[in-house]
Each structure stands twice: as C-alpha cells, then as structure tokens.
Design an enzyme around this catalytic site. Structure first.
Site, PDB file in Angstrom:
ATOM      1  N   SER A 170       0.846  -1.187   0.000  1.00 13.95           N
ATOM      2  CA  SER A 170       0.000   0.000   0.000  1.00 13.95           C
ATOM      3  C   SER A 170       0.883   1.240   0.000  1.00 13.95           C
ATOM      4  O   SER A 170       2.018   1.203   0.484  1.00 13.95           O
ATOM      5  CB  SER A 170      -0.886   0.007   1.254  1.00 13.95           C
ATOM      6  OG  SER A 170      -1.524   1.251   1.428  1.00 13.95           O
ATOM      7  N   TYR A 182      -1.094  -1.231  10.568  1.00 11.53           N
ATOM      8  CA  TYR A 182      -1.269  -1.292   9.116  1.00 11.53           C
ATOM      9  C   TYR A 182      -0.101  -0.670   8.355  1.00 11.53           C
ATOM     10  O   TYR A 182       0.522  -1.311   7.503  1.00 11.53           O
ATOM     11  CB  TYR A 182      -2.586  -0.645   8.687  1.00 11.53           C
ATOM     12  CG  TYR A 182      -2.858  -0.831   7.218  1.00 11.53           C
ATOM     13  CD1 TYR A 182      -3.322  -2.053   6.737  1.00 11.53           C
ATOM     14  CD2 TYR A 182      -2.615   0.179   6.299  1.00 11.53           C
ATOM     15  CE1 TYR A 182      -3.546  -2.255   5.381  1.00 11.53           C
ATOM     16  CE2 TYR A 182      -2.833  -0.004   4.946  1.00 11.53           C
ATOM     17  CZ  TYR A 182      -3.301  -1.219   4.492  1.00 11.53           C
ATOM     18  OH  TYR A 182      -3.512  -1.416   3.148  1.00 11.53           O
TER      19      TYR A 182
END
Length: 197
Positions: A170, A182
């Site tokens: 990401s 994350y």
C-alpha cells in the site's frame, strides 16, 4: 526561441514513445495459461476474490486461500473446475503447511507459476496512544509475518516453475497517516519484497 522549439519536439517525441511502449506492453499476453497454477491468499472477499475469479475466467488453474468455510464454499460455487478454494489462516503455521502440501500434490512437477500474497487486515487503527501491543500484533501477524511465512513455505514451488511472487502492499507503507500496525506492516512488506527480489 529555437531552443524552446527543440525542447517541445523532444518532449512530444518522448511522450509519443512512452505511449507506444505503453500500448505494446498492454497488448502482451501470457502464453499457455492452461498449464499455469496460481495461489492467492485472502480470497473470501475483496481483491483476492476478484483476482481468483478473473484468473479463472482467463484459464489459469487457481488455488484460492480463504479464512472461512463460507468463503471457500461461495468461491468454489462461483468458478470453473480450475478454481479450487482451500481453508487458509496465514497466522497459523500448520494451516500454511497444509495448504502448501495440498498445492504440491495438485501441481506435481509443474510447480507454482504465481503466488499472490493478498491476505490482509487494517484494523485496529487509530491514534498511537490508543493502541495496545496486541492491536499491533493482530495486524502485523496477518499482513507481514503471515505473508513472509507463506512466501517462504511456497517459494520452492514458485522456483520450480520459475514463477513470480506478488505481494500486495500500500502507499501507506511509505506514508504513515495513523497509528496501529497497518502502515508498519505495509512498509515491512515493501522491504521484504525488496530483499526477496
């Protein structure tokens, strides 16, 4: 003025060559997909589910790792006989090994042409001072540690087919906007992918 004109000619030529290259690249097709096997993690929903169905429609043999039996059943019903779903928990070493053994039995000497590490989770996420260590572990164990273990377990099959590994990361691996595991995990995925490459 003459220099400016040449600059525009160079820029337009570069843009034209880039467009031609892009057009040619997008026209390239993978040959003989009916003999290629791909394993994808995180196929209950989302990108993994869509990718499994897309590759199945294109004629690949697809092995789809799902966390839940409902995911396995739903995906199995939606595809052809070349799409096979299996239970897989990327945080459980025995589950990973069981899936690898199953895939090995399915592919035989052909090996695994593709491994797509797609399984992931984002939550819990929030301001760092709200997080506890177990919040970090919940995300890191799936997004990073699980991805690494799946890759290392399946790598001999990938090498046998001279295949490729695709790790889903990401932009948040480069730009951290919130606390939680994350962004940390996606940065780790990028680093692991670089070292694997």
């Amino acid at each position: 003025a003459l220099q400016t004109d040449f600059m525009w000619v160079y820029l337009l030529t570069a843009a034209l060559l880039l467009a031609i290259g892009w057009f040619i690249r997008d026209r390239e097709k993978i040959g003989d997909v009916k003999d290629k096997y791909v394993f994808i993690t995180g196929c209950d929903t989302g990108f993994g589910n869509l990718l499994a169905k897309c590759l199945d429609r294109q004629g690949f043999h697809v092995f789809a790792g799902c966390l839940t039996q409902k995911g396995v059943d739903t995906l199995q019903r939606s595809g052809s006989s070349k799409l096979k779903a299996v239970l897989l928990d990327v945080t459980d070493s025995s589950s990973i090994q069981k899936a690898a053994d199953w895939v090995q039995a399915e592919v035989g000497e052909k090996g695994l042409w593709g491994l797509v590490n797609n399984a992931g989770r984002a939550i819990p996420i929030g301001p760092t001072e709200w997080m506890k260590m177990e919040d970090y572990f919940k995300v890191l164990n799936v997004n990073l540690i699980g991805l690494m273990e799946v890759t290392l377990t399946f790598l001999p099959l990938v090498k046998k087919a001279k295949g490729r590994v695709v790790n889903v990361a990401s932009v948040l691996g480069r730009l951290s906007f919130a606390g939680g595991g994350y962004c940390l995990s996606k940065c780790g995925v990028e680093s692991f992918s670089d070292s694997l490459r």
